[in-house]
Design a protein around this motif. Structure first.
Motif, PDB file in Angstrom:
ATOM      1  N   TYR A 172       0.830  -1.295   0.018  1.00  0.00           N
ATOM      2  CA  TYR A 172       0.231   0.162  -0.027  1.00  0.00           C
ATOM      3  C   TYR A 172       0.802   1.239  -0.056  1.00  0.00           C
ATOM      4  O   TYR A 172       1.963   1.467   0.780  1.00  0.00           O
ATOM      5  CB  TYR A 172      -0.885   0.085   1.192  1.00  0.00           C
ATOM      6  N   ARG A 198      -3.302   7.258  -3.981  1.00  0.00           N
ATOM      7  CA  ARG A 198      -3.338   6.022  -3.259  1.00  0.00           C
ATOM      8  C   ARG A 198      -3.148   4.819  -4.358  1.00  0.00           C
ATOM      9  O   ARG A 198      -3.663   4.736  -5.338  1.00  0.00           O
ATOM     10  CB  ARG A 198      -4.378   5.833  -2.546  1.00  0.00           C
ATOM     11  N   LEU A 200      -3.208   0.301  -3.711  1.00  0.00           N
ATOM     12  CA  LEU A 200      -3.200  -0.878  -3.338  1.00  0.00           C
ATOM     13  C   LEU A 200      -3.087  -2.047  -4.208  1.00  0.00           C
ATOM     14  O   LEU A 200      -3.873  -2.021  -5.258  1.00  0.00           O
ATOM     15  CB  LEU A 200      -4.407  -1.095  -2.229  1.00  0.00           C
TER      16      LEU A 200
END
Length: 210
Positions: A172, A198, A200
């Motif tokens: 992450y 972001r 992930l």
């Protein structure tokens, strides 16, 4: 500017070749997003390569390069039709992670952690729908040329042979830079908030001892 950064990154990664203890090739899939003003995340590929340099005390330093994509999708309605509005930014990412490759393990199986900073250099950009094409031209609002942040990785590896390991890694990463350049505020005009990337992802890797 971006071209010079890409060349500099390639030189930095190539300089220590020959001193590493292993090289890893990783590929997988992730969920990339630009958070701050709503929108759904997008499914993206996650591929990269990294090198391992022993530091002692069971630790190693892992510089690497990877391809990463972040973006958002929203839907709007007009004239009885649904329209998808999307934007995405593709990056060449350079990372330098401190690795603890064997926190626990038994035989050829081990569990490890990695963490550290990364720098993203924009390679490409795409915008459609309500997002103006100027989003990718560096205009206001427009995508910045670089991004940076922190990454954490959790991985399981298994030795197939004495010189080859198979790994499964989940990571992450968070961007710490406002990646969208909005115009300065004006009296009576509400300006959008800051937006950060972001990612992930889950990767399968092949680690080759050198």
């Amino acid at each position: 500017m971006r071209g010079r950064l890409v060349v500099a990154a390639a030189v930095l990664l190539a300089a220590p070749l020959g001193a590493q203890e292993d090289v890893a090739f990783r590929a997988g899939v992730g969920i990339g997003s630009i958070v701050g003003n709503g929108g759904e995340s997008i499914t993206v590929p996650a591929v990269g390569v990294d090198l391992g340099f022993p530091l002692g005390a069971g630790l190693s330093f892992r510089p690497g390069a990877s391809y990463a994509q972040m973006g958002t999708e929203t839907r709007s309605y007009g004239g009885g039709l649904e329209k998808t509005n999307s934007r995405s930014i593709d990056y060449l990412q350079i990372s330098g992670l401190l690795a603890w490759p064997r926190i626990i393990g038994s035989g050829r199986l081990s569990l490890g952690l990695q963490a550290g900073p990364w720098l993203g250099i924009r390679l490409a950009c795409d915008a459609s729908g309500v997002f103006s094409p100027r989003f990718c031209e560096g205009a206001d609002p427009g995508a910045e040329d670089t991004d940076f942040g922190l990454m954490g990785k959790f991985g399981l590896s298994h030795g197939i042979t004495d010189g080859v390991l198979l790994s499964i890694d989940a990571f992450y990463q968070v961007g710490l830079k406002d990646v969208i350049d909005y115009p300065p505020p004006e009296i009576g005009v509400e300006i959008e908030g800051k937006e950060y990337t972001r990612l992930l992802a889950l990767q399968l890797g092949l680690v080759l001892k050198t």
